[in-house]
Design a protein around this motif. Structure first.
Motif, PDB file in Angstrom:
ATOM      1  N   ALA A  50      -4.124  10.854  -0.756  1.00 31.59           N
ATOM      2  CA  ALA A  50      -4.416   9.791  -1.712  1.00 31.59           C
ATOM      3  C   ALA A  50      -3.833   8.485  -1.209  1.00 31.59           C
ATOM      4  O   ALA A  50      -2.902   8.470  -0.402  1.00 31.59           O
ATOM      5  CB  ALA A  50      -3.827  10.123  -3.090  1.00 31.59           C
ATOM      6  N   SER A  51      -4.383   7.377  -1.683  1.00 28.88           N
ATOM      7  CA  SER A  51      -3.840   6.076  -1.308  1.00 28.88           C
ATOM      8  C   SER A  51      -4.150   5.065  -2.414  1.00 28.88           C
ATOM      9  O   SER A  51      -5.100   5.235  -3.178  1.00 28.88           O
ATOM     10  CB  SER A  51      -4.422   5.582   0.024  1.00 28.88           C
ATOM     11  OG  SER A  51      -5.812   5.355  -0.099  1.00 28.88           O
ATOM     12  N   THR A  52      -3.334   4.036  -2.490  1.00 30.15           N
ATOM     13  CA  THR A  52      -3.556   2.950  -3.437  1.00 30.15           C
ATOM     14  C   THR A  52      -2.870   1.705  -2.916  1.00 30.15           C
ATOM     15  O   THR A  52      -2.054   1.777  -1.985  1.00 30.15           O
ATOM     16  CB  THR A  52      -3.027   3.302  -4.844  1.00 30.15           C
ATOM     17  OG1 THR A  52      -3.452   2.311  -5.779  1.00 30.15           O
ATOM     18  CG2 THR A  52      -1.506   3.362  -4.864  1.00 30.15           C
ATOM     19  N   ARG A  53      -3.168   0.568  -3.483  1.00 28.63           N
ATOM     20  CA  ARG A  53      -2.523  -0.694  -3.103  1.00 28.63           C
ATOM     21  C   ARG A  53      -2.265  -1.477  -4.381  1.00 28.63           C
ATOM     22  O   ARG A  53      -3.144  -1.600  -5.233  1.00 28.63           O
ATOM     23  CB  ARG A  53      -3.405  -1.495  -2.141  1.00 28.63           C
ATOM     24  CG  ARG A  53      -2.807  -2.826  -1.690  1.00 28.63           C
ATOM     25  CD  ARG A  53      -3.525  -3.361  -0.471  1.00 28.63           C
ATOM     26  NE  ARG A  53      -3.216  -2.566   0.710  1.00 28.63           N
ATOM     27  CZ  ARG A  53      -2.158  -2.744   1.484  1.00 28.63           C
ATOM     28  NH1 ARG A  53      -1.280  -3.704   1.191  1.00 28.63           N
ATOM     29  NH2 ARG A  53      -1.956  -1.998   2.534  1.00 28.63           N
ATOM     30  N   VAL A  54      -1.041  -1.987  -4.535  1.00 31.76           N
ATOM     31  CA  VAL A  54      -0.659  -2.657  -5.771  1.00 31.76           C
ATOM     32  C   VAL A  54       0.011  -3.995  -5.465  1.00 31.76           C
ATOM     33  O   VAL A  54       0.594  -4.192  -4.398  1.00 31.76           O
ATOM     34  CB  VAL A  54       0.304  -1.789  -6.612  1.00 31.76           C
ATOM     35  CG1 VAL A  54      -0.328  -0.473  -6.988  1.00 31.76           C
ATOM     36  CG2 VAL A  54       1.615  -1.554  -5.867  1.00 31.76           C
ATOM     37  N   GLY A  87       0.816  -1.205   0.000  1.00 35.28           N
ATOM     38  CA  GLY A  87       0.000   0.000   0.000  1.00 35.28           C
ATOM     39  C   GLY A  87       0.846   1.251   0.000  1.00 35.28           C
ATOM     40  O   GLY A  87       1.971   1.263   0.520  1.00 35.28           O
TER      41      GLY A  87
END
Length: 239
Positions: A189-193, A169
């Motif tokens: 903002a945030s994301t998970r890859v 994350g």
């Protein structure tokens, strides 16, 4: 060998001891083979901006670069295509170097990644691009390394990088002015890859394909999934 203090030796070390050198014409040819347009003038510009090392004379070879500069140039061009400004790339370059070293060590420690990124990346544009840099270095350029690489979480848990269920994350915060309390951090903002390499792009039902019109023909999928770098080496994984 004539040598300037321009990072040439540092990039040689990022090749894990391999002394591979290439000429400028070979560099341009290899970058173009990766699908990017690059010119001699562009290379000079990126050297001037401090993003690339200067070439050096090695024996009878004038204008030699460490071979890993091919990967560096393609990362720069991919990031520029995505709209990353030069100043953000300068912030991200230490992160790129850290990730290459982690790739050599076959271990990505998220606490160390976070420290390096927070130490060098200060702009919003750079912060938003960190996840892409990690994906580029650990997945796009190291599909064969996935079998023996691990991700070390900040609590010490270890995960196989090649497992699509192992994700990382990224959360971006920024300082905003508050009328009552003054500047204070807010989540932005945030994301998970997943860092697992993807094969069979068009046939993977979990992959969203972008960059082409709905009815355009797709590129062919890779022929087969590459073998790990060391099939006998198994990472220690905590469950």
């Amino acid at each position: 060998m004539a040598m300037e203090e321009n990072g040439f030796l540092e990039y040689l070390q990022l090749q894990d001891g391999a002394p591979d050198l290439i000429t400028k014409s070979e560099l341009i040819a290899r970058v173009r083979a990766e699908g990017f347009s690059v010119s001699d003038r562009q290379l000079t510009f990126y050297v001037t901006e401090g993003l690339l090392p200067r070439s050096v004379r090695v024996g009878s070879r004038a204008g030699a670069y460490p071979a890993i500069v091919v990967e560096l140039v393609t990362w720069i061009l991919r990031a520029r295509d995505g709209g990353a400004p030069i100043e953000a790339l300068k912030e991200l370059l230490p992160v790129w170097k850290f990730l290459v070293r982690a790739r050599i060590a076959r271990e990505l420690a998220l606490s160390e990644l976070e420290y390096v990124a927070r130490q060098h990346v200060t702009s919003l544009e750079g912060s938003l691009a960190v996840a892409r840099v990690v994906t580029d270095v650990m997945a796009c350029y190291c599909p064969k390394c996935q079998g023996d690489m691990v991700i070390v979480a900040k609590n010490g848990d270890r995960m196989r990088m090649g497992d699509p269920k192992s994700t990382v994350g990224f959360a971006v915060a920024r300082m905003l002015d508050d009328e009552d309390t003054g500047p204070n951090p807010r989540w932005y903002a945030s994301t998970r890859v997943s860092l697992a390499a993807t094969y069979g792009y068009s046939s993977d039902p979990t992959t969203v394909i972008l960059g082409l019109k709905p009815n355009d023909a797709l590129p062919p999928d890779p022929d087969s999934e590459p073998e790990p770098c060391d099939q006998d080496k198994e990472p220690a994984v905590q469950t």
